[in-house]
Design a protein around this motif. Structure first.
Motif, short mmCIF file in Angstrom:
data_model
loop_
_atom_site.label_atom_id
_atom_site.label_comp_id
_atom_site.label_asym_id
_atom_site.label_seq_id
_atom_site.Cartn_x
_atom_site.Cartn_y
_atom_site.Cartn_z
N LEU A 1 -29.35 -49.94 -21.46
CA LEU A 1 -29.05 -48.98 -22.51
C LEU A 1 -27.72 -49.34 -23.17
O LEU A 1 -26.77 -49.76 -22.50
N THR A 2 -27.65 -49.16 -24.47
CA THR A 2 -26.39 -49.38 -25.17
C THR A 2 -25.54 -48.12 -25.07
O THR A 2 -26.03 -47.04 -24.73
N ARG A 3 -24.27 -48.25 -25.41
CA ARG A 3 -23.39 -47.08 -25.37
C ARG A 3 -23.85 -46.02 -26.37
O ARG A 3 -23.82 -44.83 -26.07
N ALA A 4 -24.27 -46.46 -27.56
CA ALA A 4 -24.74 -45.50 -28.56
C ALA A 4 -25.97 -44.75 -28.06
O ALA A 4 -26.10 -43.53 -28.25
N GLU A 5 -26.90 -45.45 -27.41
CA GLU A 5 -28.09 -44.80 -26.87
C GLU A 5 -27.72 -43.82 -25.76
O GLU A 5 -28.25 -42.71 -25.69
N ALA A 6 -26.80 -44.24 -24.89
CA ALA A 6 -26.37 -43.37 -23.79
C ALA A 6 -25.73 -42.10 -24.34
O ALA A 6 -26.03 -40.98 -23.89
N ASN A 7 -24.84 -42.25 -25.32
CA ASN A 7 -24.19 -41.08 -25.92
C ASN A 7 -25.20 -40.13 -26.53
O ASN A 7 -25.11 -38.90 -26.39
N TYR A 8 -26.16 -40.70 -27.22
CA TYR A 8 -27.20 -39.89 -27.86
C TYR A 8 -28.01 -39.10 -26.82
O TYR A 8 -28.27 -37.90 -26.99
N LEU A 9 -28.39 -39.75 -25.74
CA LEU A 9 -29.18 -39.09 -24.69
C LEU A 9 -28.37 -37.98 -24.01
O LEU A 9 -28.89 -36.89 -23.75
N ILE A 10 -27.11 -38.26 -23.72
CA ILE A 10 -26.25 -37.26 -23.08
C ILE A 10 -26.09 -36.05 -23.98
O ILE A 10 -26.21 -34.89 -23.55
N ASP A 11 -25.81 -36.31 -25.24
CA ASP A 11 -25.66 -35.24 -26.22
C ASP A 11 -26.93 -34.39 -26.29
O ASP A 11 -26.87 -33.15 -26.27
N ALA A 12 -28.08 -35.04 -26.35
CA ALA A 12 -29.35 -34.33 -26.47
C ALA A 12 -29.60 -33.44 -25.25
O ALA A 12 -29.96 -32.27 -25.38
N MET A 13 -29.41 -33.99 -24.05
CA MET A 13 -29.69 -33.22 -22.84
C MET A 13 -28.80 -31.99 -22.72
O MET A 13 -29.27 -30.90 -22.37
#
Length: 285
Positions: A157-169
């Motif tokens: 996972l990229t940092r942008a993808e990780a940030n997006y997933l964390i934000d969503a959850m």
């Protein structure tokens, strides 16, 4: 662009080859938004699952069932509490999920029905129908895509993808808690990423919608936050330099107290944001 597959599933028009998927992902990583790259990842996982479902529906399956002369269904998961089926309407229509309670746990189907009726969010699995009384079951939307667990297993996972997933959850959890519901079973298998890159939460079978007191409600919220911290920690294990990693690990290590330093999921998200760049909006209109 959409088409209807041979199992009655509305899906995106699939890219022709695996190499095309890889090329699209490589291009979007450098120029696209995180939900776009996650959509391609989800599609890559989903294609073989779609094909396996098609085989199950076409085979002479002894475990198949007919529900109320409306749906032809094949089992895709059986647990202690429930059995989950993929189901095709006997008349025209799209693939759905049917969930039944096992033996002594049929009351959980009624609980999940009540919870989903209270929620009207694009980031929560949709309730399409329910049979109450004897042998209850619920009909849910089928979400083409993959689980968060599938994404974590890729270990890239990229940092942008990780940030997006964390934000969503965390935003999803905040919305549930604001509606008076605690999930009680947040784990990577209960978050889905669909073919648009949207994150959705599923499986409300052991949720709570009534609380003896405000203290009990807050205790349940803390349990949800600790579960989310555990998921976030798994995501950030792939990103050694992420600035929020130490904060999340501290929350996980403090789980023995059954409390976090945060009163809400939004507080947790705010604390992570202070240590990182502002996350992109995860719940898109």
């Amino acid at each position: 662009m959409f088409m209807v597959s041979k199992i009655g599933l509305p899906t995106k028009l699939y890219r022709a080859t695996k190499s095309a998927l890889v090329l699209s992902l490589a291009h979007l990583r450098s120029s696209g938004k995180p939900w776009e790259t996650l959509a391609i990842r989800a599609e890559k996982v989903f294609i073989p699952l779609r094909d396996e479902l098609a085989r199950k529906f076409s085979a002479n399956n002894s475990e198949s069932r007919i529900f109320d002369n409306k749906y032809f269904a094949v089992p895709i998961y059986e647990g202690t509490l429930s059995t989950v089926f993929a189901a095709k309407p006997l008349k025209e229509g799209y693939l759905v999920i049917i969930k039944t309670g096992n033996e002594l746990f049929e009351h959980l189907i009624e609980l999940e029905t009540e919870a989903l009726k209270k929620l009207a969010s694009p980031n929560t699995v949709k309730l399409l129908g329910a049979r109450e009384g004897e042998n209850p079951y619920i009909v849910l939307e089928f979400i083409p895509g993959c689980t968060l667990s599938d994404l974590i297993k890729t270990k890239d996972l990229t940092r942008a993808e990780a940030n997006y997933l964390i934000d969503a959850m965390l935003r999803i959890a905040h919305n549930l808690h604001a509606a008076g519901i605690t999930h009680n079973d947040f784990n990577p298998n209960n978050f889905m990423i669909d073919l648009n890159g949207d994150v959705k939460v599923v499986d409300f079978g052991i949720c709570s919608i009534k609380f003896e007191s405000e203290d009990k409600r807050n205790q349940k919220i803390q349990v949800d936050l600790l579960m989310l911290a555990g998921i976030i920690n798994k995501i950030l294990e792939q990103l050694p330099s992420h600035p929020a990693k130490a904060l999340v690990r501290e929350v996980v290590n403090g789980a023995i107290t059954a409390r976090t330093p945060f009163a809400s999921a939004l507080d947790f998200l705010t604390a992570i944001n202070r240590m990182s760049s502002i996350f992109p909006p995860a719940i898109r209109g």
